[in-house]
Design a protein around this motif. Structure first.
Motif, PDB file in Angstrom:
ATOM      1  N   HIS A  29       0.868  -1.177   0.000  1.00 30.07           N
ATOM      2  CA  HIS A  29       0.000   0.000   0.000  1.00 30.07           C
ATOM      3  C   HIS A  29       0.903   1.226   0.000  1.00 30.07           C
ATOM      4  O   HIS A  29       1.925   1.243   0.692  1.00 30.07           O
ATOM      5  CB  HIS A  29      -0.894   0.053   1.249  1.00 30.07           C
ATOM      6  N   LEU A  48       0.640  -4.106   4.880  1.00 26.89           N
ATOM      7  CA  LEU A  48      -0.447  -4.687   5.677  1.00 26.89           C
ATOM      8  C   LEU A  48      -0.361  -6.187   5.487  1.00 26.89           C
ATOM      9  O   LEU A  48      -0.389  -6.666   4.355  1.00 26.89           O
ATOM     10  CB  LEU A  48      -1.812  -4.201   5.187  1.00 26.89           C
ATOM     11  N   LYS A  52      -4.295  -7.914   8.520  1.00 27.17           N
ATOM     12  CA  LYS A  52      -4.597  -6.473   8.506  1.00 27.17           C
ATOM     13  C   LYS A  52      -3.845  -5.727   9.606  1.00 27.17           C
ATOM     14  O   LYS A  52      -4.356  -4.807  10.217  1.00 27.17           O
ATOM     15  CB  LYS A  52      -6.109  -6.209   8.625  1.00 27.17           C
ATOM     16  N   LYS A  53      -2.623  -6.149   9.827  1.00 23.78           N
ATOM     17  CA  LYS A  53      -1.746  -5.480  10.786  1.00 23.78           C
ATOM     18  C   LYS A  53      -0.672  -4.728  10.003  1.00 23.78           C
ATOM     19  O   LYS A  53      -0.171  -5.226   8.992  1.00 23.78           O
ATOM     20  CB  LYS A  53      -1.096  -6.517  11.705  1.00 23.78           C
ATOM     21  N   VAL A  54      -0.318  -3.534  10.463  1.00 25.62           N
ATOM     22  CA  VAL A  54       0.724  -2.746   9.812  1.00 25.62           C
ATOM     23  C   VAL A  54       2.074  -3.352  10.198  1.00 25.62           C
ATOM     24  O   VAL A  54       2.627  -3.053  11.253  1.00 25.62           O
ATOM     25  CB  VAL A  54       0.649  -1.251  10.201  1.00 25.62           C
ATOM     26  N   SER A  82      -3.022  -2.708  14.321  1.00 28.20           N
ATOM     27  CA  SER A  82      -3.965  -3.248  13.344  1.00 28.20           C
ATOM     28  C   SER A  82      -4.461  -2.103  12.456  1.00 28.20           C
ATOM     29  O   SER A  82      -4.331  -0.922  12.823  1.00 28.20           O
ATOM     30  CB  SER A  82      -5.156  -3.899  14.051  1.00 28.20           C
ATOM     31  N   GLU A  83      -5.012  -2.443  11.324  1.00 30.97           N
ATOM     32  CA  GLU A  83      -5.579  -1.412  10.443  1.00 30.97           C
ATOM     33  C   GLU A  83      -6.655  -0.625  11.194  1.00 30.97           C
ATOM     34  O   GLU A  83      -6.726   0.599  11.085  1.00 30.97           O
ATOM     35  CB  GLU A  83      -6.165  -2.027   9.178  1.00 30.97           C
ATOM     36  N   LYS A  84      -7.461  -1.332  11.974  1.00 34.04           N
ATOM     37  CA  LYS A  84      -8.514  -0.665  12.747  1.00 34.04           C
ATOM     38  C   LYS A  84      -7.910   0.342  13.729  1.00 34.04           C
ATOM     39  O   LYS A  84      -8.376   1.476  13.837  1.00 34.04           O
ATOM     40  CB  LYS A  84      -9.354  -1.700  13.493  1.00 34.04           C
ATOM     41  N   ARG A  87      -6.608   3.405  11.899  1.00 30.73           N
ATOM     42  CA  ARG A  87      -7.698   4.314  11.516  1.00 30.73           C
ATOM     43  C   ARG A  87      -8.222   5.088  12.740  1.00 30.73           C
ATOM     44  O   ARG A  87      -8.560   6.262  12.636  1.00 30.73           O
ATOM     45  CB  ARG A  87      -8.820   3.555  10.829  1.00 30.73           C
ATOM     46  N   LYS A 140      -4.025   7.662   5.371  1.00 25.45           N
ATOM     47  CA  LYS A 140      -5.423   7.262   5.130  1.00 25.45           C
ATOM     48  C   LYS A 140      -5.614   6.864   3.669  1.00 25.45           C
ATOM     49  O   LYS A 140      -6.239   5.853   3.364  1.00 25.45           O
ATOM     50  CB  LYS A 140      -6.392   8.373   5.508  1.00 25.45           C
ATOM     51  N   LEU A 143      -4.136   3.444   3.121  1.00 29.43           N
ATOM     52  CA  LEU A 143      -5.012   2.397   3.667  1.00 29.43           C
ATOM     53  C   LEU A 143      -6.245   2.180   2.784  1.00 29.43           C
ATOM     54  O   LEU A 143      -6.740   1.064   2.667  1.00 29.43           O
ATOM     55  CB  LEU A 143      -5.455   2.763   5.086  1.00 29.43           C
TER      56      LEU A 143
END
Length: 156
Positions: A29, A48, A52-54, A82-84, A87, A140, A143
């Motif tokens: 990404h 990622l 879904k972990k950076v 995590s991506e969550k 964000r 952002k 992602l």
């Protein structure tokens, strides 16, 4: 040393010696951002993983000390989240800078909280807000897999 001095020193240190600078290997990404008012250019790269972990994050580019420091601090804080969580940090950062909302420590180590909070004072300088937020808007976009470069003049 008081907290204001600590924050000032952190920003200067990250501006002069940015962490995670350069292109990370095998990124999946990425996004570019530009602040035409200040001349800041940032390219964010991240990996990622399947959960879904950076796994890794880095940046390249040039800009003012605030822009570079914000990018450096962002990569240190987001790496391993995590991506969550990433964000949630994005949203918390924008609220901190634009609305003066204090960040909660939940999910951040003490060191991460101090680094994150060191950028809060930028909100008092409207001309510097776009410098500080450019890398976060660019994260952002990365992602979200946006391919169009971010232009700080058209984001709020």
């Amino acid at each position: 040393m008081d907290l204001t001095e600590l924050y000032h020193d952190l920003i200067l240190d990250h501006g002069k010696k940015p962490r995670n600078f350069g292109k990370c290997n095998k990124f999946n990404h990425d996004a570019e951002g530009h602040n035409p008012l200040c001349g800041d250019n940032i390219h964010v790269y991240l990996i990622l993983d399947t959960d879904k972990k950076v796994k890794d994050i880095s940046f390249e580019g040039s800009g003012c000390a605030i822009s570079v420091a914000s990018s450096s601090i962002m990569t240190e804080i987001v790496k391993g989240k995590s991506e969550k969580q990433a964000r949630e940090l994005l949203n918390a950062f924008f609220k901190m800078i634009k609305e003066g909302q204090e960040i909660k420590k939940a999910g951040l180590s003490e060191d991460e909280h101090i680094k994150f909070s060191s950028l809060a004072g930028v909100g008092r300088f409207p001309m510097r807000v776009k410098c500080a937020t450019l890398s976060w808007h660019t994260l952002k976009a990365a992602l979200d897999d946006e391919k169009k470069p971010i232009n700080s003049e058209i984001i709020d």
